[in-house]
Design an enzyme around this catalytic site. Structure first.
Site, PDB file in Angstrom:
ATOM      1  N   ASP A 169       0.631  -1.334   0.094  1.00 19.82           N
ATOM      2  CA  ASP A 169       0.102   0.116  -0.088  1.00 19.82           C
ATOM      3  C   ASP A 169       0.884   1.332  -0.072  1.00 19.82           C
ATOM      4  OD1 ASP A 169      -1.847   1.860   0.594  1.00 19.82           O
ATOM      5  OD2 ASP A 169      -3.116   0.528   1.578  1.00 19.82           O
ATOM      6  N   HIS A 199      -2.400  -0.503  -2.858  1.00 22.68           N
ATOM      7  CA  HIS A 199      -3.805   0.164  -2.460  1.00 22.68           C
ATOM      8  C   HIS A 199      -4.813  -0.092  -3.412  1.00 22.68           C
ATOM      9  CE1 HIS A 199      -6.164   2.763   0.039  1.00 22.68           C
ATOM     10  NE2 HIS A 199      -6.537   3.423  -1.058  1.00 22.68           N
TER      11      HIS A 199
END
Length: 230
Positions: A169, A199
């Site tokens: 992420d 993400h």
């Protein structure tokens, strides 16, 4: 097909719209689908329709209504992506949780039984805070941003919470992910899964979608809600 409904804000400041998709059978538990920074766009409405096909009342509230109602953006258009980040910076998280609580109540009035919450990105943080501040019966967070800064609220989690964490992420670095794991490890209500993806790996038609990870996470979410809501 769903419909637009209006929900009264709990702070008395007005009302906000949202997309409600009812189950074909007309009855069932409920799920509040919490938007990303792109508003209640086609992808979020598609998620609601998919939950409705599985027997749930699914409602996506327009949480940006206090800034600009009816926002629909995409990560495929750079100008829209930048606008989404601007909205994120203007967004009042605490008022957003109140609006989610109002949404849970609105869905309970229509559904039969329990109501859960699932959120993505910004909605992933809001889902976590929903688990700490509301009576959601079961809650799922996808790659929530900023959870590591809110772990002081974790003691209030009293019902099942599932977190999907993206190991790559770009908005939640490894140190923040480690804090989340450490901070929630002792809570028997919390389940965490890690995915080798960036993400937004489960965003419908998203630029960073990873199909294998999305399918695995979504299957776990479906099983989680089936266990705790039905």
């Amino acid at each position: 097909m769903g419909e637009r409904i209006e929900v009264k804000a709990l702070d008395g400041s007005g009302s906000f719209g949202g997309y409600l998709a009812p189950p074909a059978g007309g009855s069932g538990p409920g799920i509040v689908v919490v938007q990303e920074i792109f508003g209640v766009n086609a992808g979020i409405r598609q998620m609601c329709d998919e939950w409705a096909s599985k027997g749930y009342f699914a409602f996506a509230p327009d949480l940006f209504w206090r800034i600009e109602p009816g926002i629909e953006l995409s990560d495929h258009v750079e100008a829209e992506l930048q606008r989404a980040f601007q909205l994120f910076g203007q967004f009042d998280v605490d008022k957003g949780i109140l609006d989610i609580e109002a949404s849970i109540r609105a869905v309970r009035e229509r559904s039969a039984g329990k109501v859960g919450v699932v959120g993505y990105c910004l909605g992933g943080l809001l889902a976590y805070l929903t688990a700490t501040r509301t009576d959601s019966d079961a809650t799922v967070s996808y790659y929530g941003v900023g959870i590591h800064d809110r772990l002081n609220e974790s003691h209030a989690i009293a019902k099942p919470l599932l977190l999907h964490i993206a190991k790559q992420d770009k908005f939640v670095d490894p140190a923040a992910q480690a804090k989340i794991h450490e901070g929630l490890a002792g809570n028997s209500h919390v389940t965490l899964y890690d995915y080798d993806a960036d993400h937004a790996f489960a965003r419908v038609d998203g630029t960073d979608r990873v199909e294998s990870c999305a399918q695995e996470a979504n299957a776990r979410t479906e099983a989680f809600f089936a266990e705790h809501l039905k």
